[in-house]
Design an enzyme around this catalytic site. Structure first.
Site, PDB file in Angstrom:
ATOM      1  N   HIS A   1      -0.482  -3.428   4.950  1.00  0.00           N
ATOM      2  CA  HIS A   1      -0.805  -2.014   4.743  1.00  0.00           C
ATOM      3  C   HIS A   1      -1.635  -1.463   5.893  1.00  0.00           C
ATOM      4  O   HIS A   1      -2.812  -1.798   6.031  1.00  0.00           O
ATOM      5  CB  HIS A   1      -1.548  -1.863   3.422  1.00  0.00           C
ATOM      6  CG  HIS A   1      -1.984  -0.461   3.128  1.00  0.00           C
ATOM      7  ND1 HIS A   1      -1.153   0.622   3.273  1.00  0.00           N
ATOM      8  CD2 HIS A   1      -3.166   0.041   2.684  1.00  0.00           C
ATOM      9  CE1 HIS A   1      -1.791   1.721   2.929  1.00  0.00           C
ATOM     10  NE2 HIS A   1      -3.025   1.396   2.579  1.00  0.00           N
TER      11      HIS A   1
ATOM     12  N   GLU B   1      -4.559  -9.521   1.808  1.00  0.00           N
ATOM     13  CA  GLU B   1      -3.707  -9.611   2.995  1.00  0.00           C
ATOM     14  C   GLU B   1      -3.927 -10.905   3.774  1.00  0.00           C
ATOM     15  O   GLU B   1      -2.997 -11.453   4.364  1.00  0.00           O
ATOM     16  CB  GLU B   1      -3.936  -8.399   3.900  1.00  0.00           C
ATOM     17  CG  GLU B   1      -3.407  -7.086   3.349  1.00  0.00           C
ATOM     18  CD  GLU B   1      -4.415  -6.347   2.470  1.00  0.00           C
ATOM     19  OE1 GLU B   1      -5.428  -6.968   2.086  1.00  0.00           O
ATOM     20  OE2 GLU B   1      -4.186  -5.161   2.179  1.00  0.00           O
TER      21      GLU B   1
ATOM     22  N   HIS C   1     -15.104 -28.538  21.367  1.00  0.00           N
ATOM     23  CA  HIS C   1     -15.860 -27.771  20.375  1.00  0.00           C
ATOM     24  C   HIS C   1     -17.347 -27.746  20.700  1.00  0.00           C
ATOM     25  O   HIS C   1     -18.095 -26.941  20.163  1.00  0.00           O
ATOM     26  CB  HIS C   1     -15.633 -28.369  18.969  1.00  0.00           C
ATOM     27  CG  HIS C   1     -16.129 -27.504  17.858  1.00  0.00           C
ATOM     28  ND1 HIS C   1     -16.303 -27.955  16.568  1.00  0.00           N
ATOM     29  CD2 HIS C   1     -16.493 -26.187  17.831  1.00  0.00           C
ATOM     30  CE1 HIS C   1     -16.752 -26.974  15.806  1.00  0.00           C
ATOM     31  NE2 HIS C   1     -16.880 -25.902  16.543  1.00  0.00           N
TER      32      HIS C   1
ATOM     33  N   GLY D   1      -9.505 -23.412  13.341  1.00  0.00           N
ATOM     34  CA  GLY D   1     -10.872 -23.663  12.919  1.00  0.00           C
ATOM     35  C   GLY D   1     -11.390 -22.640  11.927  1.00  0.00           C
ATOM     36  O   GLY D   1     -12.489 -22.793  11.400  1.00  0.00           O
TER      37      GLY D   1
ATOM     38  N   GLU E   1       3.676   1.781   2.613  1.00  0.00           N
ATOM     39  CA  GLU E   1       4.810   0.862   2.617  1.00  0.00           C
ATOM     40  C   GLU E   1       5.824   1.164   1.530  1.00  0.00           C
ATOM     41  O   GLU E   1       6.931   0.616   1.550  1.00  0.00           O
ATOM     42  CB  GLU E   1       4.333  -0.592   2.413  1.00  0.00           C
ATOM     43  CG  GLU E   1       3.552  -1.162   3.554  1.00  0.00           C
ATOM     44  CD  GLU E   1       2.136  -0.639   3.594  1.00  0.00           C
ATOM     45  OE1 GLU E   1       1.387  -0.875   2.648  1.00  0.00           O
ATOM     46  OE2 GLU E   1       1.800   0.060   4.567  1.00  0.00           O
TER      47      GLU E   1
ATOM     48  N   GLY F   1       0.844  -1.187   0.000  1.00  0.00           N
ATOM     49  CA  GLY F   1       0.000   0.000   0.000  1.00  0.00           C
ATOM     50  C   GLY F   1       0.877   1.232   0.000  1.00  0.00           C
ATOM     51  O   GLY F   1       2.117   1.154   0.052  1.00  0.00           O
ATOM     52  N   SER F   2       0.256   2.375   0.006  1.00  0.00           N
ATOM     53  CA  SER F   2       1.009   3.628  -0.129  1.00  0.00           C
ATOM     54  C   SER F   2       1.966   3.850   1.038  1.00  0.00           C
ATOM     55  O   SER F   2       3.076   4.359   0.855  1.00  0.00           O
ATOM     56  CB  SER F   2       0.034   4.805  -0.239  1.00  0.00           C
ATOM     57  OG  SER F   2      -0.858   4.830   0.872  1.00  0.00           O
TER      58      SER F   2
END
Length: 531
Positions: A81, A58, A288, A408, A39, A36-37
């Site tokens: 980003h 991402e 679970h 999961g 980075e 992104g800008s």
């Protein structure tokens, strides 16, 4: 020419050069990212000895890095980003945390001079955003402290239990001046105390019906072969802990007892005949569904060996020992004595199923894959509705041969297979993914194509979220709203990203498709339409 910190005064280099100098010395040679800008300044004059692995979301980027780190046994470097990118990645960051995967994540931030005005794409609380699913997060108070923060981040990620960390870096920090930071050597091995080892060895010596329960930490910590020797020394059955994400014990071994369920009553029932249970490398009590009654039989003594102090803290019963898993298994093995007790009976070998007929069901699909996969193959799985069938018909018998998400969550395994293929160029990778699961990260196939990775993507198409339909029965429901998927052309989705593929309806066609995939030096998708 790419910048190189070795060409500069070590006391007067840019944060960017100092950071890549550190990355290089820590053994990094690639960055997984979706830029992104904020980075862009990090990648000015990108070093020629580094590779940028581009993912198209991402969430996929972090899962690719997770797979690479899991398969290589080393930390992986990820760039995201600002707030939006970290937010998109949170599902995979959560999985990396549950997988105990060492990830060093750098996240962009707007320039420091803009921060008082809450600018566009500003991460308001950058260090709080990824919590609680990072071990540590930091936005350095000064630009020149960024390399020091990255050095600490790496050490924190690699310390057991391993996990992801995040460093937020304002865009203008990369061009600031700082000094080089040297990589440090740290031995993270923690040996169990002699008293703890003696207690476990003594309990094994006195036991008439011991059982081991093993989990993902055994494979992650390189203790697979030692665990096999310990089981054979003690003639003890070996169960796999609930929700384990790795192959922890050879599933064709005479002492292999099977997979424990994720329910309280189911675990108690499975272990009922044992007077001693030694849990190694996992929480035993991963549930679970809601349960009741005791966590284990009153007649069974419980020992719990883990590298995670938090797991030891919440374990409801037994004696917990916090130590590095390989060191602990080696020490117990050295202290133990060959037993005279009879060899117990493990799980009966599942019988092969018929693969004939004009259609293909789940068991037949798995049998064909088992019969035709290369000997060095790695299975990367995310098909939760058929996991029990996978455990029956697609056994894993080598360390590092099976990966899935321990969280999961969905969307991990398809991109993770890409990172695994990058790390394990000596193996064939088969990604076995459910149709619903695949749609969380189908765009990751593009990265596999870009890097020419010979991954076989097998999409098990049962036209819906079958796991959700099954789980609805726990609540007394006949079905689950929003669990049907129809009309998705997975072959077209693959071909639109430059990946070859075909749709199959029979076992013979799947066998031929697997042969086609094995001959290609490129990814290939096989959509299996299940009855």
């Amino acid at each position: 020419m790419p910048s190189n910190s070795r060409d500069h005064d070590p006391e007067n280099v840019t944060v960017r050069d100092a950071s890549f100098h550190l990355f290089r010395n820590l053994g990094f040679d690639r960055i997984f990212g979706n830029p992104g800008s904020t980075e862009l300044p990090m990648f000015r004059d990108f070093p020629s000895d580094f590779q940028y692995v581009l993912g198209l979301s991402e969430c996929s980027v972090v899962a690719m890095a997770d797979g690479y780190a899991q398969a290589s046994g080393r930390a992986a470097l990820v760039n995201l980003h600002s707030a939006a990118g970290v937010g998109h990645a949170m599902g995979s960051i959560f999985t990396a945390y549950r997988n105990a995967t060492p990830l060093v994540i750098t996240a962009g931030q707007q320039a420091r001079s803009m921060l008082p005005f809450e600018p566009y794409l500003y991460s308001v609380q950058a260090t709080e955003l990824p919590k609680p699913y990072v071990k540590w997060s930091c936005e350095p108070a000064r630009a020149q402290d960024v390399p020091l923060a990255l050095a600490r981040a790496y050490c924190t990620a690699m310390q057991y239990p391993r996990g992801p960390v995040l460093v937020s870096v304002p865009a203008d920090d990369w061009d600031a001046r700082t000094s080089l930071v040297q990589a440090r050597e740290i031995d993270f091995t923690i040996r169990p105390s002699a008293a703890s080892v003696a207690s476990i060895a003594d309990a094994l010596r006195k036991s008439s019906r011991p059982a081991f329960v093993v989990g993902s930490e055994v494979d992650r910590n390189g203790a697979w072969h030692q665990m096999v020797r310990l089981a054979e020394q003690q003639n003890a059955l070996v169960w796999v802990a609930p929700a384990s994400s790795r192959c922890c014990f050879p599933e064709n071994h005479p002492l292999f007892a099977g997979f424990l369920p994720r329910s309280r009553e189911g675990i108690v029932s499975a272990l009922q005949g044992s007077d001693l249970v030694v849990v190694i490398g996992a929480p035993l009590f991963t549930y679970h569904v809601e349960g009741s009654g005791p966590h284990a039989s009153d007649s069974a003594a419980i020992f719990h060996v883990t590298d995670d102090p938090n797991s030891a803290a919440w374990c409801p019963i037994g004696t917990s020992v916090v130590a590095s898993i390989r060191a602990a298994v080696e020490d117990i093995l050295a202290k133990g004595e060959p037993t005279k007790r009879a060899m117990p009976t493990g799980r009966p070998a599942p019988q092969p199923v018929s693969t004939g007929g004009s259609a293909i069901d789940v068991a037949a699909m798995l049998q064909v894959i088992a019969d035709n996969r290369p000997a060095n193959s790695i299975i990367v799985e995310e098909a939760p509705s058929i996991r029990g069938d996978i455990q029956n018909h697609l056994p894993c018998v080598r360390p590092g041969s099976f990966f899935t998400a321990s969280s999961g969550g969905l969307g991990y395994s398809l991109p993770a297979s890409i990172g695994i293929a990058m790390a394990r160029t000596d193996a064939s990778v088969i990604a076995l993914i459910g149709d619903g699961s695949s749609m969380y990260s189908i765009q990751a196939i593009w990265t596999a194509v870009e890097h020419g990775l010979p991954i076989t993507f097998v999409i098990a198409n049962n036209h819906g979220y079958a796991a959700l339909k099954k789980f609805a029965r726990v609540f007394g429901m006949d079905g689950a709203l929003g669990s049907d998927l129809k009309g998705i052309d997975f072959v077209a989705l693959a071909q639109g990203q430059g990946c070859g593929g075909e749709r199959v309806f029979t076992s013979d066609a799947l066998k031929q498709a697997l042969a086609t995939a094995s001959k290609r030096n490129a990814p290939y998708l096989i959509e299996v339409v299940l009855t």
